[in-house]
Motif scaffolding. Structure first.
Motif, PDB file in Angstrom:
ATOM      1  N   LEU A   1       0.835  -1.209   0.000  1.00  0.00           N
ATOM      2  CA  LEU A   1       0.000   0.000   0.000  1.00  0.00           C
ATOM      3  C   LEU A   1       0.869   1.258   0.000  1.00  0.00           C
ATOM      4  CD1 LEU A   1      -2.820  -0.908   2.569  1.00  0.00           C
ATOM      5  CD2 LEU A   1      -2.722  -1.342   0.112  1.00  0.00           C
ATOM      6  N   ILE A   2       1.942   1.241   0.784  1.00  0.00           N
ATOM      7  CA  ILE A   2       2.868   2.376   0.802  1.00  0.00           C
ATOM      8  C   ILE A   2       3.476   2.569  -0.587  1.00  0.00           C
ATOM      9  CG2 ILE A   2       5.074   3.196   1.724  1.00  0.00           C
ATOM     10  CD1 ILE A   2       2.959   3.441   3.807  1.00  0.00           C
ATOM     11  N   ILE A   3       3.857   1.464  -1.220  1.00  0.00           N
ATOM     12  CA  ILE A   3       4.440   1.554  -2.560  1.00  0.00           C
ATOM     13  C   ILE A   3       3.436   2.156  -3.533  1.00  0.00           C
ATOM     14  CG2 ILE A   3       5.242   0.181  -4.525  1.00  0.00           C
ATOM     15  CD1 ILE A   3       6.516  -1.734  -2.484  1.00  0.00           C
ATOM     16  N   ARG A   4       2.187   1.691  -3.463  1.00  0.00           N
ATOM     17  CA  ARG A   4       1.163   2.188  -4.372  1.00  0.00           C
ATOM     18  C   ARG A   4       0.935   3.686  -4.194  1.00  0.00           C
ATOM     19  NH1 ARG A   4      -3.872   3.799  -4.866  1.00  0.00           N
ATOM     20  NH2 ARG A   4      -5.070   3.121  -6.704  1.00  0.00           N
ATOM     21  N   ARG A   5       0.948   4.144  -2.941  1.00  0.00           N
ATOM     22  CA  ARG A   5       0.626   5.535  -2.656  1.00  0.00           C
ATOM     23  C   ARG A   5       1.795   6.478  -2.883  1.00  0.00           C
ATOM     24  NH1 ARG A   5      -0.109   6.962   3.432  1.00  0.00           N
ATOM     25  NH2 ARG A   5       2.163   6.993   3.158  1.00  0.00           N
ATOM     26  N   ASP A   6       3.011   6.083  -2.498  1.00  0.00           N
ATOM     27  CA  ASP A   6       4.127   7.022  -2.412  1.00  0.00           C
ATOM     28  C   ASP A   6       5.174   6.864  -3.505  1.00  0.00           C
ATOM     29  OD1 ASP A   6       3.011   8.162  -0.180  1.00  0.00           O
ATOM     30  OD2 ASP A   6       4.150   6.952   1.232  1.00  0.00           O
TER      31      ASP A   6
ATOM     32  N   SER B   1       5.850   6.665  -7.666  1.00  0.00           N
ATOM     33  CA  SER B   1       5.199   6.983  -8.938  1.00  0.00           C
ATOM     34  C   SER B   1       4.890   5.701  -9.706  1.00  0.00           C
ATOM     35  CB  SER B   1       6.101   7.880  -9.785  1.00  0.00           C
ATOM     36  OG  SER B   1       7.292   7.203 -10.144  1.00  0.00           O
ATOM     37  N   PRO B   2       3.802   5.680 -10.482  1.00  0.00           N
ATOM     38  CA  PRO B   2       3.406   4.459 -11.193  1.00  0.00           C
ATOM     39  C   PRO B   2       4.524   3.848 -12.026  1.00  0.00           C
ATOM     40  CG  PRO B   2       1.638   6.062 -11.298  1.00  0.00           C
ATOM     41  CD  PRO B   2       2.803   6.761 -10.646  1.00  0.00           C
ATOM     42  N   ARG B   3       5.359   4.672 -12.652  1.00  0.00           N
ATOM     43  CA  ARG B   3       6.405   4.096 -13.501  1.00  0.00           C
ATOM     44  C   ARG B   3       7.520   3.446 -12.688  1.00  0.00           C
ATOM     45  NH1 ARG B   3      10.813   7.621 -14.338  1.00  0.00           N
ATOM     46  NH2 ARG B   3      10.589   9.646 -13.307  1.00  0.00           N
TER      47      ARG B   3
ATOM     48  N   ILE C   1       3.187 -10.579  -9.481  1.00  0.00           N
ATOM     49  CA  ILE C   1       1.836 -10.653  -8.917  1.00  0.00           C
ATOM     50  C   ILE C   1       1.482  -9.373  -8.169  1.00  0.00           C
ATOM     51  CG2 ILE C   1       0.446 -11.812  -7.150  1.00  0.00           C
ATOM     52  CD1 ILE C   1       1.810 -14.430  -8.079  1.00  0.00           C
ATOM     53  N   PHE C   2       2.378  -8.906  -7.311  1.00  0.00           N
ATOM     54  CA  PHE C   2       2.016  -7.753  -6.479  1.00  0.00           C
ATOM     55  C   PHE C   2       2.164  -6.428  -7.221  1.00  0.00           C
ATOM     56  CE2 PHE C   2       2.380 -11.106  -3.406  1.00  0.00           C
ATOM     57  CZ  PHE C   2       1.253 -10.879  -2.646  1.00  0.00           C
ATOM     58  N   SER C   3       2.982  -6.395  -8.265  1.00  0.00           N
ATOM     59  CA  SER C   3       3.002  -5.211  -9.122  1.00  0.00           C
ATOM     60  C   SER C   3       1.675  -5.082  -9.865  1.00  0.00           C
ATOM     61  CB  SER C   3       4.155  -5.292 -10.130  1.00  0.00           C
ATOM     62  OG  SER C   3       5.406  -5.266  -9.479  1.00  0.00           O
ATOM     63  N   ALA C   4       1.144  -6.207 -10.348  1.00  0.00           N
ATOM     64  CA  ALA C   4      -0.158  -6.183 -11.023  1.00  0.00           C
ATOM     65  C   ALA C   4      -1.264  -5.789 -10.056  1.00  0.00           C
ATOM     66  CB  ALA C   4      -0.452  -7.547 -11.639  1.00  0.00           C
ATOM     67  N   LEU C   5      -1.168  -6.271  -8.832  1.00  0.00           N
ATOM     68  CA  LEU C   5      -2.215  -5.995  -7.846  1.00  0.00           C
ATOM     69  C   LEU C   5      -2.313  -4.493  -7.559  1.00  0.00           C
ATOM     70  CD1 LEU C   5      -2.907  -8.051  -4.661  1.00  0.00           C
ATOM     71  CD2 LEU C   5      -2.770  -5.582  -4.515  1.00  0.00           C
ATOM     72  N   ILE C   6      -1.189  -3.856  -7.288  1.00  0.00           N
ATOM     73  CA  ILE C   6      -1.259  -2.430  -6.952  1.00  0.00           C
ATOM     74  C   ILE C   6      -1.574  -1.584  -8.178  1.00  0.00           C
ATOM     75  CG2 ILE C   6       0.249  -2.679  -4.954  1.00  0.00           C
ATOM     76  CD1 ILE C   6       2.530  -1.525  -6.570  1.00  0.00           C
ATOM     77  N   ARG C   7      -1.329  -2.137  -9.380  1.00  0.00           N
ATOM     78  CA  ARG C   7      -1.679  -1.398 -10.590  1.00  0.00           C
ATOM     79  C   ARG C   7      -3.184  -1.427 -10.842  1.00  0.00           C
ATOM     80  NH1 ARG C   7       1.668  -3.728 -13.648  1.00  0.00           N
ATOM     81  NH2 ARG C   7       0.354  -5.207 -14.761  1.00  0.00           N
ATOM     82  N   VAL C   8      -3.814  -2.537 -10.516  1.00  0.00           N
ATOM     83  CA  VAL C   8      -5.238  -2.704 -10.772  1.00  0.00           C
ATOM     84  C   VAL C   8      -6.095  -1.969  -9.746  1.00  0.00           C
ATOM     85  CG1 VAL C   8      -7.123  -4.403 -10.787  1.00  0.00           C
ATOM     86  CG2 VAL C   8      -4.996  -4.873 -11.999  1.00  0.00           C
ATOM     87  N   ALA C   9      -5.658  -1.974  -8.475  1.00  0.00           N
ATOM     88  CA  ALA C   9      -6.475  -1.382  -7.405  1.00  0.00           C
ATOM     89  C   ALA C   9      -6.692   0.108  -7.656  1.00  0.00           C
ATOM     90  CB  ALA C   9      -5.798  -1.594  -6.056  1.00  0.00           C
ATOM     91  N   LYS C  10      -7.945   0.559  -7.466  1.00  0.00           N
ATOM     92  CA  LYS C  10      -8.296   1.947  -7.742  1.00  0.00           C
ATOM     93  C   LYS C  10      -8.103   2.868  -6.542  1.00  0.00           C
ATOM     94  CE  LYS C  10      -9.417   1.606 -12.043  1.00  0.00           C
ATOM     95  NZ  LYS C  10      -8.587   2.270 -13.069  1.00  0.00           N
TER      96      LYS C  10
END
Length: 397
Positions: free
Chosen positions: A123-128, A130-132, A322-331
């Motif tokens: 979650l920290i990675i997803r939030r803080d 950048s997507p790239r 797997i977890f890179s895809a997960l945080i990419r999909v979550a809105k």
């Protein structure tokens, strides 16, 4: 952000903190294996209870994942990660200092604390981040999980000879202390030590997204195949090398370490490949490497080192995919937490039963062909489900 994040590039500080946190999240589990005999001699644990010292944390990963996701929402990701670090520190102290019942209690606390981190670090990675750079961050996270496990497994036995098993097991707490200090410095004491619930997601953001259900289901099945394969191979590879190739216990352990340490290559290599290849191509490549260990050991066991290297790269890369895809999909953060809890809850349940299941098949068959076919089946599950999921996830956003 507060603290250092107000003066340095946020992603750099977050990545440094993630690396330190990751060192604490597998080492406390694997550190037990080199000193099990010594612990049994002093504590009088029967073999079944002794096995719980390594299986309890994995069961916690599965059974406590929903509660960990709730903790992340109610306390905020920063405070939840602090709970992980302080929980690991308290757990290793309890496990090292007490009688048998307290040793088991400390083991449970370690498992629960790491479960919170399993959910909240992505979650920290997803939030803080950048997507790239999120794929790179997940690769770093996965790599340092393996670095922590490898370092701990290497140094625990020598430390135990110098100062006893209790202090050797407690030494992993140094990582937790360093990570806690870095976390507080990065986010500031107020963010790190004060619960801040996540804001409720708007109705529109929380609404189901077309295809997200099937992507989540595929990632869940893929991670179940990954986790079963990893824990099955980790547990029984030394025994296979001893039985099939006549290696001593020391030789087999050293040989099996190839499978562990090369996960670092896969964890860091997948984000690099993803910059030039499609998600489908990366998933197919990792799946092919994963399959080398059951197929290779069946057909050409003398090349065990090659199959261990290929599958080692794959197991690190598979986690990252797997977890890179997960945080990419979550809105949103709440959705990411729920998805992560589902994927890990189911996946680690399969991980927990893998050693017993593979051992049962081997005992019944009397040879290693059926167990390797079981692992091949779990690898194929990972291959099909993960490849389909990341292919659709790439079109999702």
């Amino acid at each position: 952000m507060t603290g250092l994040l107000s003066r340095l590039p946020r992603s750099w500080v977050v990545l440094a903190c993630i690396a330190l946190i990751s060192l604490c999240m597998r080492g406390p589990i694997v550190s037990v294996a080199p000193v099990l005999d010594t612990m049994q001699a002093e504590l009088g644990f029967p073999p079944v209870v002794l096995g719980l010292l390594t299986s309890i944390p994995v069961l916690c990963f599965s059974l406590a994942s929903p509660a960990a996701a709730v903790a992340g929402r109610r306390f905020g990701a920063e405070f939840a990660v602090t709970l992980t670090l302080l929980g690991v520190l308290a757990g290793v102290v309890l496990r090292s200092a007490g009688p048998p019942a307290v040793v088991l209690l400390g083991t449970v606390l370690i498992g629960l604390a790491i479960t919170v981190g399993n959910i909240c670090v992505p979650l920290i990675i997803r939030r803080d981040v950048s997507p790239r750079r999120q794929g790179t961050a997940m690769g770093l996270y996965s790599a340092f999980l393996n670095v922590g496990a490898f370092l701990t497994s290497v140094v625990t036995a020598p430390l135990a000879e110098l100062m006893g098993w209790r202090l050797a097991l407690a030494a992993v707490g140094i990582f937790a202390l360093a990570a806690t200090a870095a976390w507080a410095l990065a986010f500031g004491p107020r963010r790190a030590f004060v619960p801040v619930p996540l804001p409720a997601a708007p109705v529109a953001a929380a609404a189901p997204v077309t295809g997200a259900f099937w992507i989540t289901a595929g990632l869940t099945a893929g991670f179940a195949g990954q986790a079963f394969s990893y824990y099955g191979v980790t547990t029984w590879l030394p025994s296979f090398l001893g039985d099939a190739l006549g290696m001593t216990a020391t030789q087999a352990g050293a040989g099996a370490s190839i499978f562990q340490v090369l996960a670092i290559v896969g964890s860091l290599g997948v984000p690099l490949l993803a910059k030039h290849w499609s998600p489908t191509a990366v998933a197919v490549t990792v799946s092919a490497l994963w399959a080398t260990i059951p197929v290779g050991l069946l057909l050409a066991p003398s090349l065990w080192w090659l199959w261990c290297a290929g599958a080692g790269i794959a197991q690190g890369g598979g986690f990252t995919i797997i977890f890179s895809a997960l945080i990419r999909v979550a809105k949103d953060m709440a959705t990411a937490g729920r998805m992560s809890a589902l994927v890990q809850g189911v996946g680690y349940l399969f991980a927990a039963v893998a050693p017993s299941a593979v051992g049962f098949v081997h005992e019944r068959a009397g040879n290693w062909t059926p167990p390797l076919l079981v692992i091949l089946g779990s690898v194929l599950t990972f291959a099909v489900c993960t490849t389909l999921s990341v292919r659709h996830a790439g079109k999702h956003r």
